[in-house]
Motif scaffolding. Structure first.
Motif: not given
Length: 452
Positions: A72-77, A112-126
């Motif tokens: 949701x953070x990726x879609x709503x920065x 096939x859709x996994x993972x739903x987010x990347x390590x970069x997404x997690x880092x950005x959130x943090x």
């Protein structure tokens, strides 16, 4: 206030609620449903629409509240993401574990859709998360249209928060998952003693009645007695535990019990995410004081790790206490594998210390009987249930009467039922109708919008 439950299913699962308060669009939690896979496991974020999100508030770091937050953070920065300070310590670590599980499931289950987010997404959130100290009010929005947000300790688990929202003198309180009773590692909830216009109330234990003679103290004593008797008769004890909160709590309980002579000294074997989180709890204790925990508990207990298990059916080679993730014996976890080794041997005991969903292996085991056959599907192994199977009411959630009394004491005009199975919500609906029929009670159907 407009409210939409984005959870696709009317049950405990992918917790996420959209609130529209004046000009503010606020998302409470962004979870992932452990019963589902792929996109079916996440909230229905299409209901948010094209309008921007102003604020995302995280109540705590269990994955049914946190697991889809990077998406949701990726879609709503544009949204500000706020949480308690302890939750900021924990969120990225919990999400990295979820990412690794999805990577494994992609290969094993061909999702096939996994993972739903990347390590970069997690880092950005943090990097963008805003940690807010408990009790410190923060204002969001422009002058005259401010939304005041305050986090309050909710017990339950490290970082868990109840959240007060104030807009133009209207007060809304979201309990999140809450425990009013003190734990060894964590004080109970400390919610403000004031009236609220609206309460969004968790209902997890709505269908669970605690008898007057049953308390946390009596259940703890029964738990220690089972451990003591099993060890004294040459058996081993498997304690399946949730990684976040429950493992650290049980480690402290075992340390205290050995000090007091309530259980004999015995090897304590741990594995899984919960052991890694010990360092995070230690840091939270030192830097925020929000938990009572020190990693020295591992040294005092002589905790050892286990990386290899015998073949299913062959008893564990070392007698002792096995404190392993996950709490519901979910497939592929250390507790699931250890259970396949221990279940057939009558001197052993399996001790559940929290809620088990009936559809999980742990729930199915609890519903079985002695000498029934039990199938470990992913191991292609079946055995007779010969070990003792016990469940102890040491839940991290408040009793239903405590939640009801809390809500009634705050004199709300409206109550919204959340985070519970249909039977649990029904009990609360009936209880409010009996004790306070003037309160407007809403049990939201997923995806429908309500004016509260």
């Amino acid at each position: 206030m407009k409210l939409t439950d984005l959870n696709r299913y009317r049950r405990i699962g992918a917790s996420s609620t959209l609130l529209e308060i004046g000009p503010h669009r606020v998302l409470i939690d962004a979870g992932m449903d452990p019963k589902e896979i792929g996109y079916a496991a996440i909230p229905d974020y299409s209901l948010i629409g094209d309008a921007p999100l102003d604020l995302i508030l995280l109540t705590h770091c269990h994955l049914d509240h946190l697991g889809s937050l990077p998406m949701i953070v990726r879609d709503h920065p544009e949204a500000t993401v706020a949480c308690s300070r302890p939750s900021h310590f924990l969120a990225a670590r919990m999400l990295r574990n979820s990412y690794n599980v999805m990577r494994r499931q992609k290969e094993e289950l061909a999702i096939t859709e996994y993972p739903l987010y990347t390590k970069a997404d997690i880092q950005k959130l943090d990097e963008i998360m805003l940690p807010v100290p408990f009790g410190q009010m923060k204002k969001f929005g422009s002058e005259g249209q401010d939304l005041e947000v305050t986090f309050f300790p909710a017990g339950h688990v490290a970082g868990a928060a109840g959240i007060r929202l104030v807009y133009k003198h209207r007060k809304i309180f979201i309990t999140g998952d809450v425990l009013f009773t003190d734990q060894r590692t964590l004080p109970g909830a400390d919610f403000p003693e004031e009236d609220f216009d609206t309460i969004i109330l968790e209902t997890t234990r709505g269908r669970t009645d605690r008898t007057p003679e049953t308390s946390r103290e009596t259940e703890t004593a029964r738990f220690l007695k089972t451990i003591r008797n099993t060890l004294q008769h040459g058996g081993s004890v498997l304690i399946p535990t949730f990684a976040l909160g429950r493992m650290q709590e049980v480690l402290t309980l075992l340390r205290d019990a050995q000090r007091d002579g309530d259980i004999p000294e015995s090897p304590v074997i741990c594995s899984g995410l919960g052991l890694d989180l010990v360092d995070y709890f230690d840091a939270i204790a030192r830097k925020t004081g929000a938990v009572r925990f020190h990693r020295s508990v591992l040294k005092e207990l002589g905790v050892r790790t286990i990386n290899r298990y015998p073949q299913p059916g062959r008893n564990v080679p070392e007698k002792g206490i096995y404190l392993l993730s996950s709490g519901m014996l979910v497939e592929h976890t250390p507790s699931y594998i250890a259970a396949s080794c221990m279940l057939e041997h009558p001197e052993n005991a399996v001790c559940f210390v929290g809620y088990c969903d009936p559809e999980t292996p742990g729930g199915k085991l609890l519903a079985s009987h002695h000498d029934d056959s039990f199938l470990f599907e992913t191991l292609d192994y079946s055995c007779k249930i010969r070990a003792a199977i016990e469940q102890f009411d040491l839940s991290g959630h408040a009793d239903r009467d405590e939640l009801l009394n809390f809500a009634l004491s705050r004199n709300p005009r409206a109550v919204v039922l959340a985070h519970g199975d249909p039977e649990a919500r029904e009990w609360f609906d009936d209880a409010f109708a009996e004790h306070a029929p003037n309160i407007k009670v809403t049990d939201p159907i997923p995806s429908e919008q309500y004016q509260v």
